[in-house]
Enzyme design. Structure first.
Site, PDB file in Angstrom:
ATOM      1  N   SER A 151       0.840  -1.195   0.000  1.00  0.00           N
ATOM      2  CA  SER A 151       0.000   0.000   0.000  1.00  0.00           C
ATOM      3  C   SER A 151       0.874   1.244   0.000  1.00  0.00           C
ATOM      4  O   SER A 151       2.029   1.211   0.432  1.00  0.00           O
ATOM      5  CB  SER A 151      -0.889   0.008   1.255  1.00  0.00           C
ATOM      6  OG  SER A 151      -1.548   1.247   1.426  1.00  0.00           O
ATOM      7  N   TYR A 164      -2.715  -0.333   9.896  1.00  0.00           N
ATOM      8  CA  TYR A 164      -2.661  -0.789   8.507  1.00  0.00           C
ATOM      9  C   TYR A 164      -1.346  -0.375   7.854  1.00  0.00           C
ATOM     10  O   TYR A 164      -0.658  -1.196   7.232  1.00  0.00           O
ATOM     11  CB  TYR A 164      -3.843  -0.212   7.739  1.00  0.00           C
ATOM     12  CG  TYR A 164      -3.898  -0.594   6.286  1.00  0.00           C
ATOM     13  CD1 TYR A 164      -4.379  -1.838   5.896  1.00  0.00           C
ATOM     14  CD2 TYR A 164      -3.488   0.291   5.289  1.00  0.00           C
ATOM     15  CE1 TYR A 164      -4.439  -2.199   4.554  1.00  0.00           C
ATOM     16  CE2 TYR A 164      -3.539  -0.052   3.948  1.00  0.00           C
ATOM     17  CZ  TYR A 164      -4.017  -1.300   3.587  1.00  0.00           C
ATOM     18  OH  TYR A 164      -4.069  -1.640   2.259  1.00  0.00           O
TER      19      TYR A 164
END
Length: 259
Positions: A151, A164
């Protein structure tokens, strides 16, 4: 040698076997489809049996070799059980794609132990355990490809990156450690780094048209990503053509990260 033969030698995955976690939706489904259509036998691992069956039936209808395993990647026992089941479909994999992920993003001050533990278990520990299960065998056979999907939050904190972002940053470090350990034996380990892609994992942001438009404007190509944008990069990283590429983060983001 004609063009078809040359390209086949570079990119064909005929005779290879792949395990793709999170392969029944989003980027994982697009990657699983790309690998299967390039010739690999693909085992899709996820939780929902209906979506798994639909994904595999679609691939089989295209003449691909595909199977599925329903597994819980949030526990060590679940990961190990799923790994053994996946290896039992077409044999030990040559290619491992870790695309399964969980995207819990409370404000950091509200992030509790359960969110932290669940995020790390699915996003980091499962790829580690799967690598430990399959990486040594790949090295022993002299060929392997490990591909993680990470990500933008692995590189910069925004929109409440929280646990995350930490998990994805650690996953890129894991790829480098795996590359150090196994690349001398023919196993490359890399990550694909998406920009903003309209997938179920990003449902919270996708529901806000203004944020979606703002994210598209931040790219250089003027649009947000699609799951199918990852097909070519995945086939390249999974095959012979990328043999000298390892420990790298490959951005597939329309220029998002450099704009």
């Amino acid at each position: 040698m004609n063009a078809h033969t040359y390209l086949s030698e570079l990119f064909s995955l005929d005779g290879r076997t792949a395990v793709v976690t999170g392969g029944s939706s989003g980027i994982g489904r697009a990657v699983a489809g790309a690998l299967a259509r390039a010739g690999a036998g693909v085992v899709v691992v996820a939780r929902g049996e209906a979506q798994l069956a639909e994904t595999v039936e679609e691939l089989k209808a295209d003449g691909c070799r595909a199977g599925w395993v329903s597994g819980d990647l949030s526990t060590r026992d679940g990961v190990r059980t799923a790994a053994e089941a996946a290896a039992g479909v077409f044999g030990e994999p040559d290619i491992l794609v870790n695309s399964a992920g969980i995207n819990l993003r409370p404000p950091l001050g509200e992030l509790d132990d359960d969110v932290w533990d669940t995020t790390m278990a699915v996003n980091l520990e499962a790829p580690f355990l799967l690598g430990q299960r399959f990486g040594p065998g790949m090295a022993e056979r002299g060929f392997g490809r490990i591909i993680h999907v990470t990500s933008q939050q692995a590189h910069r904190a925004f929109v409440q990156s929280g646990a995350y972002g930490v998990s994805k940053g650690a996953l890129e470090s894991l790829a480098r450690s795996q590359a150090e350990a196994w690349s001398p034996y023919g196993v490359t380990c890399n990550t694909l780094v998406p920009g903003f892609v309209m997938t179920p994992l990003n449902a919270r942001l996708s529901a806000d048209p203004e944020k979606v438009a703002a994210l598209a404007a931040r790219t250089m190509v003027g649009r947000n990503g699609l799951a199918e944008d990852f097909a070519g990069a995945a086939v390249w990283l999974a095959g012979r053509a990328s043999a000298y590429v390892t420990g790298q983060s490959i951005f597939v983001d329309g220029g998002f990260s450099v704009h």
